[in-house]
Design a protein around this motif. Sequence first.
Motif, PDB file in Angstrom:
ATOM      1  N   SER A  74       1.348  -1.260   0.263  1.00  0.00           N
ATOM      2  CA  SER A  74      -0.150  -0.072   0.523  1.00  0.00           C
ATOM      3  C   SER A  74       1.221   1.665   0.305  1.00  0.00           C
ATOM      4  O   SER A  74       0.091   2.565  -0.871  1.00  0.00           O
ATOM      5  CB  SER A  74      -0.682  -0.151   1.196  1.00  0.00           C
ATOM      6  OG  SER A  74      -1.331  -1.215   1.515  1.00  0.00           O
ATOM      7  N   SER A  75       2.230   1.129   0.800  1.00  0.00           N
ATOM      8  CA  SER A  75       3.080   2.255   0.624  1.00  0.00           C
ATOM      9  C   SER A  75       3.242   2.866  -0.416  1.00  0.00           C
ATOM     10  O   SER A  75       3.297   3.833  -1.097  1.00  0.00           O
ATOM     11  CB  SER A  75       3.985   2.817   1.531  1.00  0.00           C
ATOM     12  OG  SER A  75       3.222   1.751   2.828  1.00  0.00           O
ATOM     13  N   ALA A  76       3.264   1.487  -1.021  1.00  0.00           N
ATOM     14  CA  ALA A  76       4.548   1.499  -2.601  1.00  0.00           C
ATOM     15  C   ALA A  76       3.500   2.266  -3.763  1.00  0.00           C
ATOM     16  O   ALA A  76       4.072   2.924  -4.469  1.00  0.00           O
ATOM     17  CB  ALA A  76       5.443   0.249  -2.352  1.00  0.00           C
ATOM     18  N   SER A  77       2.120   1.880  -3.930  1.00  0.00           N
ATOM     19  CA  SER A  77       1.186   2.220  -5.024  1.00  0.00           C
ATOM     20  C   SER A  77       0.821   3.651  -4.378  1.00  0.00           C
ATOM     21  O   SER A  77      -0.061   4.271  -5.514  1.00  0.00           O
ATOM     22  CB  SER A  77      -0.065   1.320  -4.344  1.00  0.00           C
ATOM     23  OG  SER A  77      -0.132   0.058  -4.174  1.00  0.00           O
ATOM     24  N   LEU A  78       1.687   4.784  -3.444  1.00  0.00           N
ATOM     25  CA  LEU A  78       1.182   6.081  -3.722  1.00  0.00           C
ATOM     26  C   LEU A  78       2.080   6.665  -4.598  1.00  0.00           C
ATOM     27  O   LEU A  78       1.982   7.596  -5.051  1.00  0.00           O
ATOM     28  CB  LEU A  78       1.930   6.384  -2.371  1.00  0.00           C
ATOM     29  CG  LEU A  78       1.588   5.757  -0.735  1.00  0.00           C
ATOM     30  CD1 LEU A  78       1.924   6.355   0.234  1.00  0.00           C
ATOM     31  CD2 LEU A  78      -0.123   6.721  -0.934  1.00  0.00           C
ATOM     32  N   ASP A  79       3.150   5.679  -5.629  1.00  0.00           N
ATOM     33  CA  ASP A  79       3.604   6.104  -6.540  1.00  0.00           C
ATOM     34  C   ASP A  79       4.674   7.211  -6.283  1.00  0.00           C
ATOM     35  O   ASP A  79       4.794   8.434  -6.993  1.00  0.00           O
ATOM     36  CB  ASP A  79       2.520   7.030  -7.587  1.00  0.00           C
ATOM     37  CG  ASP A  79       2.751   5.837  -8.668  1.00  0.00           C
ATOM     38  OD1 ASP A  79       2.590   4.509  -8.110  1.00  0.00           O
ATOM     39  OD2 ASP A  79       1.548   5.663  -9.112  1.00  0.00           O
ATOM     40  N   THR A  80       5.832   7.474  -4.796  1.00  0.00           N
ATOM     41  CA  THR A  80       5.854   8.230  -4.677  1.00  0.00           C
ATOM     42  C   THR A  80       7.543   7.886  -4.172  1.00  0.00           C
ATOM     43  O   THR A  80       7.202   6.507  -3.996  1.00  0.00           O
ATOM     44  CB  THR A  80       5.623   9.356  -3.350  1.00  0.00           C
ATOM     45  OG1 THR A  80       5.364   8.700  -2.611  1.00  0.00           O
ATOM     46  CG2 THR A  80       4.257  10.515  -4.109  1.00  0.00           C
ATOM     47  N   VAL A  81       8.305   8.539  -3.665  1.00  0.00           N
ATOM     48  CA  VAL A  81       9.976   8.361  -3.255  1.00  0.00           C
ATOM     49  C   VAL A  81       8.997   8.198  -2.533  1.00  0.00           C
ATOM     50  O   VAL A  81       9.794   6.530  -1.934  1.00  0.00           O
ATOM     51  CB  VAL A  81      11.100   9.256  -3.996  1.00  0.00           C
ATOM     52  CG1 VAL A  81      11.882   9.142  -3.203  1.00  0.00           C
ATOM     53  CG2 VAL A  81      11.029  10.050  -5.520  1.00  0.00           C
ATOM     54  N   LEU A  82       8.805   8.156  -1.167  1.00  0.00           N
ATOM     55  CA  LEU A  82       8.594   8.684  -0.020  1.00  0.00           C
ATOM     56  C   LEU A  82       7.887   7.131   0.368  1.00  0.00           C
ATOM     57  O   LEU A  82       8.401   5.976   1.029  1.00  0.00           O
ATOM     58  CB  LEU A  82       7.786   9.328   0.764  1.00  0.00           C
ATOM     59  CG  LEU A  82       8.360   9.803   1.965  1.00  0.00           C
ATOM     60  CD1 LEU A  82       9.517   9.147   2.876  1.00  0.00           C
ATOM     61  CD2 LEU A  82       7.446  10.382   2.927  1.00  0.00           C
ATOM     62  N   GLY A  83       7.222   6.994  -0.523  1.00  0.00           N
ATOM     63  CA  GLY A  83       5.706   6.164  -0.451  1.00  0.00           C
ATOM     64  C   GLY A  83       6.508   4.291  -0.691  1.00  0.00           C
ATOM     65  O   GLY A  83       6.736   3.539  -0.036  1.00  0.00           O
ATOM     66  N   LEU A  84       8.073   4.397  -1.412  1.00  0.00           N
ATOM     67  CA  LEU A  84       8.811   3.344  -2.314  1.00  0.00           C
ATOM     68  C   LEU A  84       9.827   2.571  -0.846  1.00  0.00           C
ATOM     69  O   LEU A  84       9.784   2.234  -0.711  1.00  0.00           O
ATOM     70  CB  LEU A  84       9.147   3.354  -3.454  1.00  0.00           C
ATOM     71  CG  LEU A  84       7.950   3.714  -4.945  1.00  0.00           C
ATOM     72  CD1 LEU A  84       8.905   4.076  -6.007  1.00  0.00           C
ATOM     73  CD2 LEU A  84       7.749   1.823  -5.000  1.00  0.00           C
ATOM     74  N   GLU A  85      10.308   3.884  -0.417  1.00  0.00           N
ATOM     75  CA  GLU A  85      11.141   3.967   1.172  1.00  0.00           C
ATOM     76  C   GLU A  85      10.461   3.106   1.779  1.00  0.00           C
ATOM     77  O   GLU A  85      11.337   2.441   2.284  1.00  0.00           O
ATOM     78  CB  GLU A  85      11.522   5.821   0.844  1.00  0.00           C
ATOM     79  CG  GLU A  85      12.609   5.834  -0.084  1.00  0.00           C
ATOM     80  CD  GLU A  85      13.209   7.455   0.371  1.00  0.00           C
ATOM     81  OE1 GLU A  85      12.752   8.195   1.447  1.00  0.00           O
ATOM     82  OE2 GLU A  85      13.948   7.606  -0.617  1.00  0.00           O
ATOM     83  N   ASP A  86       9.134   3.810   2.203  1.00  0.00           N
ATOM     84  CA  ASP A  86       8.402   3.091   3.400  1.00  0.00           C
ATOM     85  C   ASP A  86       8.226   1.791   2.934  1.00  0.00           C
ATOM     86  O   ASP A  86       8.613   0.951   4.557  1.00  0.00           O
ATOM     87  CB  ASP A  86       7.326   4.137   3.367  1.00  0.00           C
ATOM     88  CG  ASP A  86       7.317   5.338   4.372  1.00  0.00           C
ATOM     89  OD1 ASP A  86       8.761   5.338   4.726  1.00  0.00           O
ATOM     90  OD2 ASP A  86       6.730   6.236   4.805  1.00  0.00           O
ATOM     91  N   ALA A  87       7.876   1.279   1.811  1.00  0.00           N
ATOM     92  CA  ALA A  87       7.606   0.334   1.639  1.00  0.00           C
ATOM     93  C   ALA A  87       8.540  -0.643   1.851  1.00  0.00           C
ATOM     94  O   ALA A  87       8.799  -2.167   2.391  1.00  0.00           O
ATOM     95  CB  ALA A  87       7.161   0.257   0.096  1.00  0.00           C
ATOM     96  N   ILE A  88      10.132  -0.172   1.129  1.00  0.00           N
ATOM     97  CA  ILE A  88      11.256  -0.993   1.793  1.00  0.00           C
ATOM     98  C   ILE A  88      11.586  -1.468   3.125  1.00  0.00           C
ATOM     99  O   ILE A  88      11.896  -2.015   3.794  1.00  0.00           O
ATOM    100  CB  ILE A  88      12.064  -0.776   0.575  1.00  0.00           C
ATOM    101  CG1 ILE A  88      12.244  -1.087  -0.714  1.00  0.00           C
ATOM    102  CG2 ILE A  88      13.971  -0.802   1.609  1.00  0.00           C
ATOM    103  CD1 ILE A  88      12.569   0.623  -1.603  1.00  0.00           C
ATOM    104  N   ALA A  89      11.322  -0.617   4.087  1.00  0.00           N
ATOM    105  CA  ALA A  89      11.497  -0.648   5.074  1.00  0.00           C
ATOM    106  C   ALA A  89      10.284  -1.302   5.679  1.00  0.00           C
ATOM    107  O   ALA A  89      10.327  -2.070   6.455  1.00  0.00           O
ATOM    108  CB  ALA A  89      11.842   0.514   5.428  1.00  0.00           C
ATOM    109  N   GLU A  90       9.680  -1.505   5.157  1.00  0.00           N
ATOM    110  CA  GLU A  90       8.683  -2.216   5.734  1.00  0.00           C
ATOM    111  C   GLU A  90       8.486  -3.645   5.881  1.00  0.00           C
ATOM    112  O   GLU A  90       8.671  -4.475   6.441  1.00  0.00           O
ATOM    113  CB  GLU A  90       7.014  -1.733   5.826  1.00  0.00           C
ATOM    114  CG  GLU A  90       6.240  -0.324   6.265  1.00  0.00           C
ATOM    115  CD  GLU A  90       5.416   0.462   6.077  1.00  0.00           C
ATOM    116  OE1 GLU A  90       4.562  -0.373   4.514  1.00  0.00           O
ATOM    117  OE2 GLU A  90       4.759   1.362   6.498  1.00  0.00           O
ATOM    118  N   ILE A  91       8.630  -4.169   4.307  1.00  0.00           N
ATOM    119  CA  ILE A  91       8.303  -5.808   3.794  1.00  0.00           C
ATOM    120  C   ILE A  91      10.359  -5.753   4.471  1.00  0.00           C
ATOM    121  O   ILE A  91      10.135  -6.873   4.400  1.00  0.00           O
ATOM    122  CB  ILE A  91       9.088  -5.304   2.063  1.00  0.00           C
ATOM    123  CG1 ILE A  91       8.190  -6.564   1.378  1.00  0.00           C
ATOM    124  CG2 ILE A  91      10.069  -4.938   2.236  1.00  0.00           C
ATOM    125  CD1 ILE A  91       8.307  -6.796   0.178  1.00  0.00           C
ATOM    126  N   ALA A  92      10.703  -5.317   5.144  1.00  0.00           N
ATOM    127  CA  ALA A  92      12.519  -6.055   6.040  1.00  0.00           C
ATOM    128  C   ALA A  92      11.693  -6.316   7.386  1.00  0.00           C
ATOM    129  O   ALA A  92      12.116  -7.280   7.704  1.00  0.00           O
ATOM    130  CB  ALA A  92      13.843  -4.961   6.170  1.00  0.00           C
TER     131      ALA A  92
END
Length: 701
Positions: free
Chosen positions: A381-399
């Motif tokens: 869901s964070s990655a679906s925001l299509d923003t750099v910040l959202g992608l960075e949050d997604a990478i941190a959450e999936i870790a």
Amino acid sequence: MASKQKPNDFNYESRKNSSSRSSQRHSPLNADGNYGEVNSFARREQYSTSERRNVGSGSHGNTLQVTSSSRSTESQPQPSNRMTTKSSRKNRWWQTWQFWGILLVLCSGGIGYGATSMLLRLPKTQSCSKVFWPVASASVRLYCAQSLAEDKTVGSLLEAIALVEELPVDHPLRNEINRNVEKWANAILAIGETKFQEGNLEAAVAIARQIPENVEARSVVESQIESWNQIWAEADNNYTKVEDNLRQAQWGDAFSWAVRLTDSKNDYWATTKYSETIDKINLAQEESLTLDKAANQLSGGDLDSLLDAIAKAKDIPENSYRYENAQDILAQGKEQLLARIDSFIEQRKWSQLQRVTYRIPAILELEEQVKDWQILANAGSSASLDTVLGLEDAIAEIAELEPTSPLYSKAQQLSERWTMEIDDVRRISKAKELARPANIRAYNAAIVEINQIPANNPRYREAQQKAAEWGKEIQIIEDRPIIRKAEELALPGDTMAWRRAISEISLVSSSSPLYSEANKKARAWQANIEREEDRPILEQAISLGNQRDYQQAIAVARKISQGRALSSQAQKKIALWRDEVQAKEFLEEANYLANQNDSDSLVKAIRIIRQIPSSTDVYYEVVPNVNSWSQQILVLAERASYRSLEDGIAIAKKVPSGTGAYPAAQAQIERWQNRLNPSPSIEKREKSNSDIQLEKDRKEN
């Protein structure tokens, strides 16, 4: 004593004198002294005896009363003798014998009732508990045994039997003892029967077998136990049949076996267990319907139906006859749910994955997987925001996923993808910003920027879609002026103007988003041109058709080619004119056949002329000709009947139904058939007018 006796004597003398005067006053023979003296003497003797009885009783109270009365007499003036006699006859109420009799009865009755109540309230076992049994008499044992038996419990009855069974066999009270023992043994057996009817077979058997061996009732114990076991086994067998049918969902058979429980000789099976069985059948039916709905929902296709089916199957308890079916539905539901979740992950439908994780029931035992899915859904869901910040949050959450998780490898792939997407998102964001002015130059700059995303990057397809959209916007901007110019050229509304407009609008490319609009306008202008060119031709053909020159009208209308604007109208007219031509041909052919004046030709003529459509100009000739020709056939039949009735009948049968002569032909056929087959019971019918006319014609000829 002398002083006390004197007042008493005075009273006696006063009463005696009063009595004497009263006797003399009331006696009917008082004058001569016969009856008056006797009565006076009798009263004096009676009163004297009463006085002596009272004095002789030694009652101190009476003596004191008399003394008091005498004193009172001495101290007060003496009344007349008549008043003294009346007062002496009024005794005190407590001096009457009726009072003392009633008092005696009440006292004796109260003492007896109290004694009886005290005896009845005495505890039975209190005296029996103090008995020293080795030296107790048989009557005491029997009494105490009877007292014990009155409790009517198994223990008290057995104690009563044991208490009297110690007496010798030849004891004088043995007959009474045996009678009581048998009664108590039967009471024990009755208690066992009660337990059996209450549904406690083991307790009933145990109670019955406690009856001593030397008791006569013992002989029926085993047979009674056998009867109990047989009744119980039969009812239990019926109940087993009910359960077997319930497991197979055979509701009708289950109910039939349940009804047999009511025939049982055991109250527990016939009432309590029967009611429980009916409740089980009803519950099993309800659960079966629930599972049927759940099974239908499994094949429903949508997620809500799937989760609802799992919830229905989850509510079926373990002791249910449909528990195994419920477990099968749960297994199928779990399998379909896992497939759905895998599909959500592959298609990156993170919001749907997140919603479903909160609705998974605990009975599926997916707690660990649910935690991993929630981590993955939150990251997606964070990655679906299509923003750099959202992608960075997604990478941190999936870790946060553990290496032991089944989704760990998928998480690593997504992390790498999102890392690559960070640069792509930056370029796409920049391209969108460049395209914001919405002109050809801005769109071209945005296309150049977004085309820099490599083909192997995750966002390449998205970049190409955006580039294509911006390319279409460029074409719209370029082609819209062309359409506007073509519309201006078509405004005069003549053939030349429409041709110019078509030539101009054809410049719009087929790949342009405005091509369908341009093509629609071009076809409309072309139709206008065709109408102007073909209208004179169609009007000429219609004029020829109005003159009933149908062949020439058809030839002219065929000049309008297929696919042109007026071709559909021309084809409709051609179809109508063809019907007119064909109708005329039918009429000519029918008239030709009818002129041959034979029955077969007339029948063919009627069949042909009936094919003429009602919409044609010659249809008005159809009905008169049909009626005329059918009448001619009937006339031919009547003429043929002079030679042979069979020939006449054969020709008359050719008259078609629905014609004017058909009813008359049928009536004539019936008359001729009656002539051929006369019946003795039918009177000779009169000749018809047609027969008479035919006979006249035959004589003239």
